[in-house]
Design a protein around this motif. Structure first.
Motif, PDB file in Angstrom:
ATOM      1  N   ILE A 155      -5.067  15.380  41.813  1.00 43.14           N
ATOM      2  CA  ILE A 155      -4.706  16.649  41.132  1.00 43.14           C
ATOM      3  C   ILE A 155      -3.707  16.269  40.157  1.00 43.14           C
ATOM      4  CG2 ILE A 155      -2.980  18.794  41.681  1.00 43.14           C
ATOM      5  CD1 ILE A 155      -4.345  18.896  44.439  1.00 43.14           C
ATOM      6  N   GLY A 156      -2.647  15.110  40.459  1.00 44.85           N
ATOM      7  CA  GLY A 156      -1.718  14.727  39.687  1.00 44.85           C
ATOM      8  C   GLY A 156      -2.100  13.856  38.222  1.00 44.85           C
ATOM      9  N   HIS A 157      -3.264  13.356  38.373  1.00 49.16           N
ATOM     10  CA  HIS A 157      -3.597  12.487  37.567  1.00 49.16           C
ATOM     11  C   HIS A 157      -3.729  13.077  36.002  1.00 49.16           C
ATOM     12  CE1 HIS A 157      -5.026   8.369  36.231  1.00 49.16           C
ATOM     13  NE2 HIS A 157      -6.186   9.042  35.611  1.00 49.16           N
ATOM     14  N   GLU A 158      -3.302  12.414  35.075  1.00 51.81           N
ATOM     15  CA  GLU A 158      -3.227  12.771  33.637  1.00 51.81           C
ATOM     16  C   GLU A 158      -4.020  12.315  32.465  1.00 51.81           C
ATOM     17  OE1 GLU A 158       0.803  12.913  32.275  1.00 51.81           O
ATOM     18  OE2 GLU A 158       1.493  13.485  34.311  1.00 51.81           O
ATOM     19  N   SER A 159      -5.198  11.469  33.089  1.00 49.22           N
ATOM     20  CA  SER A 159      -6.202  11.219  31.973  1.00 49.22           C
ATOM     21  C   SER A 159      -7.146  12.280  31.623  1.00 49.22           C
ATOM     22  CB  SER A 159      -7.056  10.094  32.723  1.00 49.22           C
ATOM     23  OG  SER A 159      -7.969  10.670  33.594  1.00 49.22           O
ATOM     24  N   GLU A 160      -7.927  11.873  30.680  1.00 49.27           N
ATOM     25  CA  GLU A 160      -9.109  12.856  30.053  1.00 49.27           C
ATOM     26  C   GLU A 160     -10.031  12.988  31.189  1.00 49.27           C
ATOM     27  OE1 GLU A 160     -12.566  12.774  26.619  1.00 49.27           O
ATOM     28  OE2 GLU A 160     -10.839  11.473  26.279  1.00 49.27           O
ATOM     29  N   GLY A 161     -10.058  14.424  31.191  1.00 48.18           N
ATOM     30  CA  GLY A 161     -11.251  15.072  31.939  1.00 48.18           C
ATOM     31  C   GLY A 161     -10.535  15.210  33.581  1.00 48.18           C
ATOM     32  N   SER A 162      -9.312  14.976  33.610  1.00 45.19           N
ATOM     33  CA  SER A 162      -8.740  15.246  34.909  1.00 45.19           C
ATOM     34  C   SER A 162      -8.054  16.866  35.155  1.00 45.19           C
ATOM     35  CB  SER A 162      -7.424  14.507  35.008  1.00 45.19           C
ATOM     36  OG  SER A 162      -6.381  14.881  34.086  1.00 45.19           O
ATOM     37  N   ILE A 163      -7.957  17.206  36.309  1.00 42.39           N
ATOM     38  CA  ILE A 163      -7.371  18.541  36.372  1.00 42.39           C
ATOM     39  C   ILE A 163      -6.243  18.830  35.650  1.00 42.39           C
ATOM     40  CG2 ILE A 163      -6.445  20.029  38.301  1.00 42.39           C
ATOM     41  CD1 ILE A 163      -8.081  18.793  40.376  1.00 42.39           C
ATOM     42  N   HIS A 164      -5.385  18.023  35.504  1.00 39.05           N
ATOM     43  CA  HIS A 164      -4.058  18.141  34.709  1.00 39.05           C
ATOM     44  C   HIS A 164      -4.399  18.351  33.187  1.00 39.05           C
ATOM     45  CE1 HIS A 164      -0.794  16.652  32.039  1.00 39.05           C
ATOM     46  NE2 HIS A 164      -0.134  17.339  33.112  1.00 39.05           N
ATOM     47  N   SER A 165      -5.408  17.490  32.773  1.00 41.81           N
ATOM     48  CA  SER A 165      -5.898  17.794  31.135  1.00 41.81           C
ATOM     49  C   SER A 165      -6.316  19.047  31.093  1.00 41.81           C
ATOM     50  CB  SER A 165      -6.536  16.690  30.710  1.00 41.81           C
ATOM     51  OG  SER A 165      -8.253  16.328  31.431  1.00 41.81           O
ATOM     52  N   LEU A 166      -7.259  19.488  32.026  1.00 44.01           N
ATOM     53  CA  LEU A 166      -7.915  20.889  31.856  1.00 44.01           C
ATOM     54  C   LEU A 166      -6.590  21.984  31.875  1.00 44.01           C
ATOM     55  CD1 LEU A 166     -10.347  22.679  32.030  1.00 44.01           C
ATOM     56  CD2 LEU A 166     -10.268  22.637  34.333  1.00 44.01           C
ATOM     57  N   LEU A 167      -5.781  21.802  32.839  1.00 42.88           N
ATOM     58  CA  LEU A 167      -4.536  22.809  32.634  1.00 42.88           C
ATOM     59  C   LEU A 167      -3.846  22.878  31.364  1.00 42.88           C
ATOM     60  CD1 LEU A 167      -3.425  22.384  36.290  1.00 42.88           C
ATOM     61  CD2 LEU A 167      -4.920  24.266  35.204  1.00 42.88           C
ATOM     62  N   VAL A 168      -3.768  21.743  30.760  1.00 42.53           N
ATOM     63  CA  VAL A 168      -2.964  21.405  29.406  1.00 42.53           C
ATOM     64  C   VAL A 168      -3.947  22.096  28.175  1.00 42.53           C
ATOM     65  CG1 VAL A 168      -2.211  19.888  27.691  1.00 42.53           C
ATOM     66  CG2 VAL A 168      -1.452  19.454  30.139  1.00 42.53           C
ATOM     67  N   GLU A 169      -5.135  21.990  28.303  1.00 45.46           N
ATOM     68  CA  GLU A 169      -5.973  22.506  27.426  1.00 45.46           C
ATOM     69  C   GLU A 169      -5.802  23.951  27.414  1.00 45.46           C
ATOM     70  OE1 GLU A 169      -9.813  20.891  27.578  1.00 45.46           O
ATOM     71  OE2 GLU A 169      -9.082  18.822  27.683  1.00 45.46           O
ATOM     72  N   GLU A 170      -5.849  24.421  28.578  1.00 45.46           N
ATOM     73  CA  GLU A 170      -5.775  25.764  28.879  1.00 45.46           C
ATOM     74  C   GLU A 170      -4.506  26.612  28.364  1.00 45.46           C
ATOM     75  OE1 GLU A 170      -8.285  27.971  29.364  1.00 45.46           O
ATOM     76  OE2 GLU A 170      -9.605  26.195  29.199  1.00 45.46           O
ATOM     77  N   GLY A 171      -3.432  25.690  28.243  1.00 44.48           N
ATOM     78  CA  GLY A 171      -2.081  26.282  28.067  1.00 44.48           C
ATOM     79  C   GLY A 171      -1.387  26.465  29.066  1.00 44.48           C
ATOM     80  N   LEU A 172      -1.568  25.858  30.097  1.00 41.02           N
ATOM     81  CA  LEU A 172      -0.967  26.367  31.550  1.00 41.02           C
ATOM     82  C   LEU A 172       0.014  25.049  32.003  1.00 41.02           C
ATOM     83  CD1 LEU A 172      -4.162  27.801  33.394  1.00 41.02           C
ATOM     84  CD2 LEU A 172      -2.343  29.155  32.420  1.00 41.02           C
TER      85      LEU A 172
END
Length: 172
Positions: A155-172
């Motif tokens: 959940i916390g991993h920040e690489s491309e394609g991660s849950i984190h990167s998806l949330l950032v792309e969505e502005g969350l």
């Protein structure tokens, strides 16, 4: 003398943490948890909860009932040879062959009606945060493998394609 000194140290920690948002949030989650669970307890202690007439006797009872050498590991780092002295002290702790179960009461911290709540917490620090907490069944029987660490990593991993990167792309 040592008991009073330790009580004062614990109280000092309690007073320091009263202004810590993380501790305040944790206390709130404990407060709303299942009253039958080990999680629903006062975790630090203060002068009111610790300065009791029978505290010394209760500490001795706890020592005699719960301390057993089969539950202990010791690491000593010292520049001189102190092995003999350390062993002499540690040999006084008998082996009572106690169970390794860390908690006697394994009630779930939250019952079904305790979940799906929206909590607003007044913080000390300025700013706003939105947090989601997910409660999963106890992993105590798997504690040596630490499955929750794997979940936390994913959940916390920040690489491309991660849950984190998806949330950032969505502005969350």
């Amino acid at each position: 003398i040592y008991v009073d000194k330790e009580i004062n140290i614990v109280n000092s920690e309690f007073e320091k943490n009263k202004q810590n948002d993380m501790w305040r949030e944790n206390h709130l989650f404990k407060h709303i948890s299942n009253k039958e669970s080990f999680y629903n307890s006062f975790s630090t202690g203060n002068l009111d909860t610790l300065r009791k007439d029978d505290v010394y006797d209760k500490l001795l009872d706890f020592y005699h009932e719960e301390y057993s050498s089969n539950l202990m590991n010791v690491v000593v780092y010292h520049s001189e040879d102190v092995e003999k002295e350390v062993c002499e002290v540690l040999e006084t702790i008998g082996n009572k062959n106690l169970s390794t179960t860390p908690f006697k009461n394994l009630e779930k911290p939250y019952k079904e009606n305790d979940l799906c709540k929206f909590l607003k917490i007044k913080t000390i620090k300025k700013g706003k945060k939105l947090k989601y907490k997910f409660f999963i069944d106890s992993d105590l029987k798997h504690f040596k493998n630490s499955p929750t660490s794997l979940i936390s990593f994913l959940i916390g991993h920040e690489s491309e394609g991660s849950i984190h990167s998806l949330l950032v792309e969505e502005g969350l």
